[in-house]
Design a protein around this motif. Structure first.
Motif, mmCIF file in Angstrom:
data_model
loop_
_atom_site.group_PDB
_atom_site.id
_atom_site.type_symbol
_atom_site.label_atom_id
_atom_site.label_comp_id
_atom_site.label_asym_id
_atom_site.label_seq_id
_atom_site.Cartn_x
_atom_site.Cartn_y
_atom_site.Cartn_z
ATOM 1 N N LEU A 117 -3.511 -2.931 -4.113
ATOM 2 C CA LEU A 117 -3.686 -2.308 -2.801
ATOM 3 C C LEU A 117 -2.736 -2.858 -1.747
ATOM 4 O O LEU A 117 -2.564 -2.238 -0.692
ATOM 5 C CB LEU A 117 -5.129 -2.488 -2.313
ATOM 6 C CG LEU A 117 -6.221 -1.799 -3.135
ATOM 7 C CD1 LEU A 117 -7.569 -1.955 -2.462
ATOM 8 C CD2 LEU A 117 -5.901 -0.327 -3.347
ATOM 9 N N PRO B 173 2.016 -1.355 -3.399
ATOM 10 C CA PRO B 173 2.522 -0.284 -2.521
ATOM 11 C C PRO B 173 3.619 -0.749 -1.572
ATOM 12 O O PRO B 173 4.568 -0.007 -1.314
ATOM 13 C CB PRO B 173 1.267 0.177 -1.755
ATOM 14 C CG PRO B 173 0.261 -0.903 -1.936
ATOM 15 C CD PRO B 173 0.565 -1.555 -3.242
ATOM 16 N N GLN C 69 6.838 -1.232 -3.718
ATOM 17 C CA GLN C 69 7.395 0.045 -4.171
ATOM 18 C C GLN C 69 8.049 0.814 -3.020
ATOM 19 O O GLN C 69 9.025 1.540 -3.221
ATOM 20 C CB GLN C 69 6.299 0.894 -4.811
ATOM 21 C CG GLN C 69 5.852 0.376 -6.178
ATOM 22 C CD GLN C 69 4.756 1.217 -6.789
ATOM 23 O OE1 GLN C 69 4.074 1.973 -6.097
ATOM 24 N NE2 GLN C 69 4.562 1.080 -8.094
ATOM 25 N N GLN C 70 7.492 0.619 -1.839
ATOM 26 C CA GLN C 70 8.036 1.334 -0.683
ATOM 27 C C GLN C 70 9.302 0.677 -0.145
ATOM 28 O O GLN C 70 10.252 1.364 0.255
ATOM 29 C CB GLN C 70 6.978 1.410 0.418
ATOM 30 C CG GLN C 70 7.421 2.172 1.666
ATOM 31 C CD GLN C 70 6.340 2.230 2.725
ATOM 32 O OE1 GLN C 70 5.232 1.745 2.509
ATOM 33 N NE2 GLN C 70 6.635 2.827 3.853
ATOM 34 N N TYR D 235 -2.740 -2.786 6.104
ATOM 35 C CA TYR D 235 -3.167 -3.178 4.760
ATOM 36 C C TYR D 235 -4.417 -4.067 4.773
ATOM 37 O O TYR D 235 -4.876 -4.497 3.729
ATOM 38 C CB TYR D 235 -2.033 -3.921 4.049
ATOM 39 C CG TYR D 235 -0.789 -3.088 3.912
ATOM 40 C CD1 TYR D 235 -0.637 -2.210 2.846
ATOM 41 C CD2 TYR D 235 0.216 -3.161 4.859
ATOM 42 C CE1 TYR D 235 0.506 -1.429 2.728
ATOM 43 C CE2 TYR D 235 1.359 -2.384 4.754
ATOM 44 C CZ TYR D 235 1.494 -1.519 3.690
ATOM 45 O OH TYR D 235 2.618 -0.746 3.578
#
Length: 516
Positions: free
Chosen positions: A98, A102, A105-106, A249
């Protein structure tokens, strides 16, 4: 004046191997996820995260050993068992999937992803440290049956179930190890009594695994490539750089922080039930401070009181096992020894020990629960069962390259898979288990106002998506049904209170007047 002694007993061997191996498995799982799933460079995982991870576990272990030594000194007891220390296993997956995945990857920036993870971990630690001042009060408010029942679900489903499945994948090894556990730890007359049972299990399991061809010399040779010296370093700047960007986040940090908070309360209550009455505030503060230290050294995963105190105590463990496990958890990533250790000692020889711990944890609540409250045990199990099943179902669909969204609820329903129910019941399992335990027990022992408060808390948690929802956020659509349903339950409890009060007034009025 009593001297404080750190003694090593026969039972510490078994407890050490069991706790250390479980922690080591979590360490290797964490490293594997970060390197092979997320794509974080090996040098960052081995050189920065893993050493700080081991340091956090070591510091918590030192705290726990000190608390146990103080208890032994103050009480004069020789049977004190230290609390087990370890990483928060759910946090490993939550932070990885979580937060770190992310972000990486971004941005394709591993340093930035870890900065966000460090802030996430610090928030978790703050919840534990800040909550330490309310922990004792909350532990006294929630009935012991509920806390121990929630812990039994954690022990059976998250600690023991997967090891039991692993055991049945290698029966030529694990069946003998399980039998030795039944004879020596559950039975009345041990076999090979002069050998510490934990050592006996490892010797028997390792020998059978090598004879069966489950281990190979090539694996040992390959594991040597991870050798090295990786001292933990201070990464305060990384934490500070992540602060301005971490807010989006942090939604998952709050519910998981509350879940870890409940884990700690349950495990402390388990220790109390076993006769080791540790101070709740000190233990939770130690966890918070240890997690903060690990965070500032570069580790985004918090530590917690590990499950299984009753099991380690049943083995005859004292104080040394938790400290020895903490030292091992520090040394293994420091020198890159984890893969090498597991290449020699097979998991199939170790996982039955975790089955034993899960069973003993569940058995504790059976011993401690009044007969009328026994149904609460099974009510508390349902969210954990759903959580475990949901994880398995999602993993299977992911391996097949599909998902519930692609398949659709109607198709899953037609195959007898109530996926929506798994999602609602399984998400937020630690808090949902405790919540339904409270609703059930207050209904059984006729404490309607307490039940109304518990149900109202359920409505509040549902409103913000902390339970019964795959993600945190203000309830919408079907999620609003849970808010309404809990408010209805609270209303029935309030009605029950007024009916009981009215009945009591009527009974008092009908009592004959005493004459003198």
């Amino acid at each position: 004046m009593n001297r404080i002694k750190l003694e090593w007993k026969r039972g510490d061997w078994a407890a050490y191997f069991g706790l250390m191996t479980n922690n080591l498995t979590n360490l290797l799982t964490m490293m594997g996820l970060l390197i092979f799933v997320v794509g974080i460079p090996k040098e960052i995982v081995y050189g920065r995260i893993a050493p700080a991870f081991g340091l956090a576990v070591l510091v918590a272990s030192i705290f726990y050993a000190w608390f146990a030594m103080q208890m032994a000194k103050q009480t004069g007891r020789t049977d004190v068992t230290a609390l087990p220390s370890g990483p928060s296993a759910p946090s490993i997956f939550t932070v990885t999937f979580l937060v770190l995945m992310p972000v990486y990857q971004q941005t394709r920036d591993a340093d930035f992803a870890i900065q966000i993870g460090l802030v996430w971990c610090f928030v978790e630690a703050l919840i534990l440290a800040g909550g330490s001042f309310l922990g004792e009060t909350i532990r006294k408010m929630i009935p012991r049956t509920v806390l121990l029942s929630c812990l039994s679900g954690l022990g059976l489903l998250l600690l023991a179930m997967n090891p039991m499945l692993q055991a049945f994948e290698a029966p030529t090894v694990s069946f003998i190890v399980l039998l030795l556990i039944f004879i020596n730890w559950f039975g009345k007359k041990p076999i090979f009594a002069r050998i510490p049972t934990g050592l006996l299990l490892l010797i028997a399991g390792t020998a059978l695994a090598w004879i069966s061809g489950l281990q190979s010399p090539e694996a040992i040779k390959a594991s040597m490539s991870s050798f090295g010296f990786n001292p933990p370093e201070v990464h305060v700047n990384s934490f500070l750089q992540g602060l301005p960007h971490a807010l989006p986040y942090l939604a998952s940090a709050v519910p998981l922080g509350l879940a870890n908070y409940i884990f700690d309360l349950e495990n402390i209550e388990s220790a109390h039930a076993a006769g080791d009455e540790y101070n709740t505030r000190k233990v939770m503060l130690a966890n918070g401070l240890s997690s903060m230290l690990g965070c500032l050294m570069g580790n985004p995963f918090p530590v917690t009181v590990y499950v299984g105190h009753a099991g380690w105590k049943a083995m005859g463990a004292s104080i040394g096992y938790t400290l020895a496990s903490g030292v091992t958890m520090f040394l293994v990533p420091l020198f890159g020894l984890g893969a090498f250790m597991l290449a020699i000692i097979p998991m199939t020889a170790i996982v039955p020990i975790l089955v034993f711990i899960g069973v003993v944890t569940a058995n504790q609540v059976v011993r401690e629960t009044p007969k009328i409250e026994v149904p609460v045990i099974f009510i508390c199990l349902f969210p954990w069962i759903a959580n475990w099943a949901l994880t398995i179902v999602n993993s299977v669909m992911g391996a097949a390259g599909t998902s519930a969204a692609k398949l659709g609820s109607d198709l899953l329903h037609s195959k007898g898979v109530y996926y929506d129910g798994l999602v609602h019941l399984g998400n937020g399992a630690p808090l949902a288990s405790m919540l339904w335990g409270c609703i059930a027990i207050f209904a059984i022992i006729n404490k309607p106002l307490r039940g109304a408060v518990a149900a109202a808390c359920g409505a509040l948690l549902s409103l913000f998506g902390v339970i019964h929802s795959p993600m945190v956020g203000i309830a919408e659509g079907t999620s609003l049904m849970f808010v309404l349903a809990y408010l209805m339950v609270s209303g029935v409890f309030v009605l029950k209170h007024f009916l009981d009060s009215r009945e009591a007034v009527t009974d008092t009025a009908q009592e004959p007047t005493k004459t003198t």
